[in-house]
Design an enzyme around this catalytic site. Structure first.
Site, mmCIF file in Angstrom:
data_model
loop_
_atom_site.group_PDB
_atom_site.id
_atom_site.type_symbol
_atom_site.label_atom_id
_atom_site.label_comp_id
_atom_site.label_asym_id
_atom_site.label_seq_id
_atom_site.Cartn_x
_atom_site.Cartn_y
_atom_site.Cartn_z
ATOM 1 N N LYS A 1 54.004 109.536 57.633
ATOM 2 C CA LYS A 1 54.193 108.185 58.174
ATOM 3 C C LYS A 1 54.926 108.258 59.507
ATOM 4 O O LYS A 1 56.103 108.626 59.569
ATOM 5 C CB LYS A 1 55.002 107.306 57.214
ATOM 6 N N GLU B 1 66.598 115.775 58.295
ATOM 7 C CA GLU B 1 67.082 116.082 59.638
ATOM 8 C C GLU B 1 67.585 114.765 60.205
ATOM 9 O O GLU B 1 66.803 113.875 60.513
ATOM 10 C CB GLU B 1 65.929 116.672 60.467
ATOM 11 N N CYS C 1 68.407 113.347 68.775
ATOM 12 C CA CYS C 1 69.371 113.549 67.680
ATOM 13 C C CYS C 1 70.423 114.587 68.063
ATOM 14 O O CYS C 1 71.557 114.500 67.627
ATOM 15 C CB CYS C 1 68.656 113.934 66.400
ATOM 16 N N GLU D 1 76.582 107.756 66.511
ATOM 17 C CA GLU D 1 75.436 108.095 67.332
ATOM 18 C C GLU D 1 75.033 106.838 68.117
ATOM 19 O O GLU D 1 74.752 105.804 67.527
ATOM 20 C CB GLU D 1 74.306 108.495 66.382
HETATM 21 P P1 NAI Z 1 65.273 105.030 60.875
HETATM 22 O O1 NAI Z 1 65.964 106.136 60.189
HETATM 23 O O2 NAI Z 1 65.324 103.684 60.268
HETATM 24 O O3 NAI Z 1 63.717 105.384 61.028
HETATM 25 C C1 NAI Z 1 63.174 106.675 60.978
HETATM 26 C C2 NAI Z 1 61.899 106.646 60.140
HETATM 27 O O4 NAI Z 1 62.195 106.307 58.791
HETATM 28 C C3 NAI Z 1 60.855 105.618 60.596
HETATM 29 O O5 NAI Z 1 59.574 106.161 60.407
HETATM 30 C C4 NAI Z 1 61.082 104.469 59.626
HETATM 31 O O6 NAI Z 1 59.965 103.658 59.450
HETATM 32 C C5 NAI Z 1 61.410 105.198 58.352
HETATM 33 N N1 NAI Z 1 62.201 104.443 57.376
HETATM 34 C C6 NAI Z 1 63.069 103.417 57.607
HETATM 35 N N2 NAI Z 1 63.618 103.008 56.446
HETATM 36 C C7 NAI Z 1 63.104 103.785 55.476
HETATM 37 C C8 NAI Z 1 63.288 103.871 54.066
HETATM 38 N N3 NAI Z 1 64.133 103.062 53.433
HETATM 39 N N4 NAI Z 1 62.610 104.785 53.377
HETATM 40 C C9 NAI Z 1 61.772 105.622 54.010
HETATM 41 N N5 NAI Z 1 61.546 105.596 55.319
HETATM 42 C C10 NAI Z 1 62.201 104.695 56.063
HETATM 43 O O7 NAI Z 1 65.778 104.972 62.343
HETATM 44 P P2 NAI Z 1 65.681 103.719 63.351
HETATM 45 O O8 NAI Z 1 65.989 102.437 62.690
HETATM 46 O O9 NAI Z 1 64.380 103.826 64.009
HETATM 47 O O10 NAI Z 1 66.855 104.046 64.351
HETATM 48 C C11 NAI Z 1 68.183 103.663 64.017
HETATM 49 C C12 NAI Z 1 69.153 104.732 64.436
HETATM 50 O O11 NAI Z 1 68.880 105.928 63.717
HETATM 51 C C13 NAI Z 1 69.077 105.148 65.882
HETATM 52 O O12 NAI Z 1 69.807 104.325 66.691
HETATM 53 C C14 NAI Z 1 69.629 106.526 65.833
HETATM 54 O O13 NAI Z 1 71.020 106.475 65.853
HETATM 55 C C15 NAI Z 1 69.156 107.052 64.504
HETATM 56 N N6 NAI Z 1 67.947 107.880 64.609
HETATM 57 C C16 NAI Z 1 68.081 109.226 64.561
HETATM 58 C C17 NAI Z 1 66.983 110.010 64.714
HETATM 59 C C18 NAI Z 1 67.101 111.479 64.676
HETATM 60 O O14 NAI Z 1 66.217 112.172 65.140
HETATM 61 N N7 NAI Z 1 68.140 112.020 64.107
HETATM 62 C C19 NAI Z 1 65.671 109.477 64.969
HETATM 63 C C20 NAI Z 1 65.615 108.047 64.932
HETATM 64 C C21 NAI Z 1 66.725 107.306 64.779
#
Ligand code: NAI
Length: 798
Positions: free
Chosen positions: A192, A266, A300, A397
């Site tokens: 996804k 990750e 990240c 972050e």
């Molecule tokens: P997120 O963690 O919500 O989204 C990442 C992925 O997880 C997306 O594909 C999303 O649709 C999916 N997702 C969301 N809720 C889920 C759930 N309950 N179960 C399974 N999958 C789920 O991150 P978001 O909202 O896009 O960004 C928020 C913050 O997260 C950012 O500001 C940043 O600080 C952090 N982040 C960190 C990343 C990294 O590479 N470590 C990447 C993206 C965001």
């Protein structure tokens, strides 16, 4: 005007990349995409779509399907159906598919780069020169692993159907990091993509069609968090691999706790960028540009915390501001743009909110006077100085182009500040002294440390975090293990849940035993904490009885406070992690020798509970097991990678830290030896809860430890009500990992209670392990869980 003046004052002209090919591709699909299931694009079952937009203009690019639980189910079924043909494919045949994917990605690299920039807003320079070449590299590298798999991983098999959830910051690169190792190891996939950036994943789906990848091997279901949630919850998924926020990572850990789904996470980071006074400051500033302004800081492992040695702080800040004045923010398709657009309005608002809060907490905010685009989602490069280490901008972050600067005086202060967050993903160290750099790198709690360089990635070098940055590695040999399981383990039968002896009311003495001519032996055992025998805080003990009901002795009823004392002792026991591997080996040999000297008496006592035969074999096998880990102690080593840059990458095996171990019940002595010895062999310290069947083993064990030169606090033993102790260990924030060998329900409890500090949890998944069989119960399988790999990148050359 002189030529030199002209050269210095010359402005950039526009250098736009031509988006026509990518736009034509969108038009070819009528700007509407279904899910990719079973080798074909399919409309969502409930007919729902959502828009994906270009953040540099906020204009709509296309509509993509919003995946429902029914779509996820269809995709999982398709992946399951494809597995029986995909898994037994010859290594060479699988390698050819991965090779074909790599070649096809290269052929379409420019279109993919433009599409990525359109959907994500990142500068074309980055998508063209970094993201897409790395995507191809990952498929090439893993084509190689597919070819070598059976030779290099004998006895391992694929997890099965893998659910993968990726974020929006490196959409196609994260897809490659997930799909390439999964396919190479014989898994099938449901992926996804993030809701903000689904397009390159769909372009990849088309590439799967073009190379005739068997239908169902790769499935792509688009949608938001609810689609991800449905994938995590699906009962027929064998593994979840997730990259994203720590908060969602925690939710996924909890949601998968009661299943056998293997999990790799990750997550976020707040990586320190440490500059010493002897560093080449101009290079360090260039590194910093890559460290925090690469991909608008939406990385990240962004070097978002600048730690400067105090003596050079003013000079460095001046250089950074000068450089910031030359950064160009603007349309990401322009080839001379440094900083593109922020992914979404919600993210832009979040960045602003955090900056405001940082300023309210005392930070000074500086932004260069550079032109900003009048439309689209942009945030200027930002420097926050005078940041207090506890400020929100030093701890959370931000995921934007915002640098938080702090100073330090001494190397040890740099390490302390560097490690002063809950995260541990990456770090940079800048110093011209290789001695200082490696000394600091060794002490930083981070999965990747870049010395005099930053944000370098390669498929051969594992990437992943310590602490709340998650667990598991992507890339390298270790990355493959995330998608494999030992065949014996995967197929082991479930342990039958047994009533926990110590949780039961004491059995009544039978007439026969009560009247026995031999009086019961009074054995009152104590806890073992910080190298000393300790009375339990509760002041209570509980009776331990033989198989025939005879009273054998009393075991202390340890409680939360005793666990806390034990954790404190384990954390303070720094002599052991610092000792050399040779010293650890010697201590283990000595332990085995001492056990051998007391074998008769220990076996005699143990026989009361497990019978004479098992007791004798347990003691003999335990001696062998301790020898095994004495042997491993100075041989479980790291490796050196040669990524395609001018550097070496040192992949160091490091202990995880303090591990709580819930020992198997059925083999009181051998279970303890099998679980605790691998952990300490590589330098961890331990709090062990011994077998609830026979906690009196503690007394035999501490007598051994006391006479074997084991530094105090290395192994601590707390007996008591197992579930209460397990809960305290699982919830304790100073415990870095939890091992639990028990029935399925207890393992599930361990996993679900561990989410506070996201400890790494290793369990038998309620499966039966033959502790007498070394093929199952010793060696690399355990050592892998006792260590984490830190990759230290060290450049060479002028
Ligand atoms: P997120 O963690 O919500 O989204 C990442 C992925 O997880 C997306 O594909 C999303 O649709 C999916 N997702 C969301 N809720 C889920 C759930 N309950 N179960 C399974 N999958 C789920 O991150 P978001 O909202 O896009 O960004 C928020 C913050 O997260 C950012 O500001 C940043 O600080 C952090 N982040 C960190 C990343 C990294 O590479 N470590 C990447 C993206 C965001």
């Amino acid at each position: 005007m002189s030529i030199v003046e002209k050269f210095v004052t010359m402005d950039y002209g526009p250098a736009p990349e031509d988006p026509r090919e990518a736009v034509a591709w969108l038009d070819k699909h009528h700007r509407r995409f279904g899910h990719f299931i079973n080798g074909a694009f399919q409309a969502p079952l409930d007919g729902k779509y959502f828009d994906t937009t270009d953040p540099s203009t906020t204009e709509k690019l296309a509509e993509v399907a919003q995946g429902s639980a029914a779509d996820i189910d269809a995709a999982v079924k398709s992946a399951r159906a494809a597995l029986p043909a995909w898994q037994p494919l010859s290594p060479h045949a699988r390698a050819r598919y991965l090779y074909a994917l790599a070649r096809q990605i290269q052929k379409h690299s420019r279109r993919l780069a433009v599409l990525e920039t359109l959907d994500n807003g990142k500068p074309i320079r980055e998508s063209r020169d970094i993201d897409i070449p790395l995507v191809a590299r990952h498929f090439y590298y893993h084509a190689g692993w597919a070819q070598l798999l059976t030779q290099e991983f004998p006895g391992y098999e694929a997890c099965g159907v893998v659910g993968q959830i990726i974020p929006w910051n490196f959409p196609l690169l994260m897809l490659a990091w997930k799909i390439a190792p999964a396919l190479a190891t014989g898994n099938t996939v449901v992926l996804k993509p993030a809701e903000f950036t689904p397009l390159t994943a769909l372009a990849f789906a088309e590439i799967c069609q073009e190379i005739d990848l068997p239908p169902g091997v790769v499935n792509i279901v688009t949608g938001d968090g609810s689609t991800g949630e449905a994938l995590v919850a699906h009962p027929d998924v064998d593994k979840i691999a997730f990259t994203g926020s720590t908060e969602v990572g925690r939710a996924i850990r909890k949601a998968t706790a009661a299943s056998h789904k293997k999990l790799s996470l990750e997550l976020g980071g707040k990586s320190p960028f440490i500059i010493f006074e002897d560093a080449d400051l101009d290079s360090a500033v260039e590194g910093l540009v890559d460290g925090i302004w690469f991909n608008q800081g939406q990385v990240c492992c962004a070097g978002s915390r600048l730690l400067m040695q105090e003596s050079i702080a003013d000079q460095l800040i001046a250089k950074i501001c000068d450089r910031m004045n030359t950064l160009r923010v603007g349309p990401p398709l322009d080839k001379s743009i440094d900083i593109g657009a922020i992914i979404a309005r919600v993210q832009l608002d979040r960045i602003q909110r955090l900056v405001d809060q940082g300023v309210a907490e005392g930070a000074t905010c500086w932004q260069p006077s550079i032109p900003m685009p009048s439309r689209g989602l942009y945030f200027p490069p930002t420097l926050l100085s005078n940041v207090h280490p506890t400020s929100i901008v030093a701890q959370q972050e931000i995921f934007g182009p915002v640098l938080a600067a702090m100073t330090f005086r001494t190397p040890s202060e740099a390490v302390e500040l560097g490690n002063n967050t809950v995260y541990g993903l990456a770090a940079c160290v800048w110093s011209e002294s290789i001695n200082v750099s490696l000394h600091i790198a060794a002490q930083l709690k981070a999965g990747v440390v870049w010395v005099n360089c930053t944000n370098l990635f390669d498929a051969s070098c594992g990437f992943g975090g310590y602490r709340e940055s998650g667990y598991g590695r992507e890339g390298g040999r270790e990355g493959l293990l995330e998608y494999l399981e030992p065949s014996w383990f995967k197929n082991a039968p479930q342990l039958h849940p047994r009533p926990l002896a110590i949780d039961q009311p004491p059995a009544q003495l039978t007439e026969a035993t009560a009247d026995s001519a031999t009086p019961p032996i009074d054995r009152t055992v104590k806890l073992f904490i910080a190298g000393k025998q300790a009375r339990p805080d509760s002041g209570y003990s509980t009776e331990v009885r033989a198989a025939d009901g005879r009273l054998l002795g009393e075991a202390p009823l340890g409680n939360r406070k005793d666990i806390r004392n034990a954790v404190e002792a384990a954390r303070k026991a720094t002599a052991w992690p610092k000792s050399t591997a040779h010293t650890r080996a010697q201590v283990l040999y000595y332990l085995a020798e001492n056990l051998s000297q007391h074998r008769e008496e220990i076996a005699t006592r143990l026989a009361d509970v497990v019978g004479r035969n098992q007791a004798a074999t347990e003691v003999t096998t335990s001696i062998e097991r301790i020898f095994t880990y004495a042997a491993w102690a100075d041989k479980y080593e790291g490796s050196i990678h040669n990524p395609p840059f001018r550097n070496v990458t040192l992949a160091m095996q490091e202990p995880i830290g303090t591990i709580g171990i819930f020992c198997p019940a059925e083999v009181p002595l051998l279970g303890f030896a099998s679980a605790v010895m691998p952990a300490i062999a590589v330098g961890n310290t331990v709090i062990a809860v011994p077998s609830e069947l026979y906690p009196l083993i503690t007394a035999d064990l501490y007598q051994l430890f006391e006479s074997s030169d084991l530094p105090p606090g290395t192994i601590n033993i707390v007996t008591g009500r197992p579930h209460e102790l397990l809960k305290t260990l699982a919830e304790h924030d100073d415990v870095d990992a939890l091992w639990c060998f028990a029935d399925a329900a207890t393992c599930a409890t361990a996993k679900s209670l561990s989410i506070g500090n996201l400890k790494q949890v290793f369990t038998n998944e309620g499966r039966s392990i033959d502790w007498f069989n070394p093929a199952q119960s010793e060696g690399r399988f355990f050592l892998q869980h006792a260590t984490q790999i830190k990759n230290i990148w060290v450049p060479y050359g002028e």
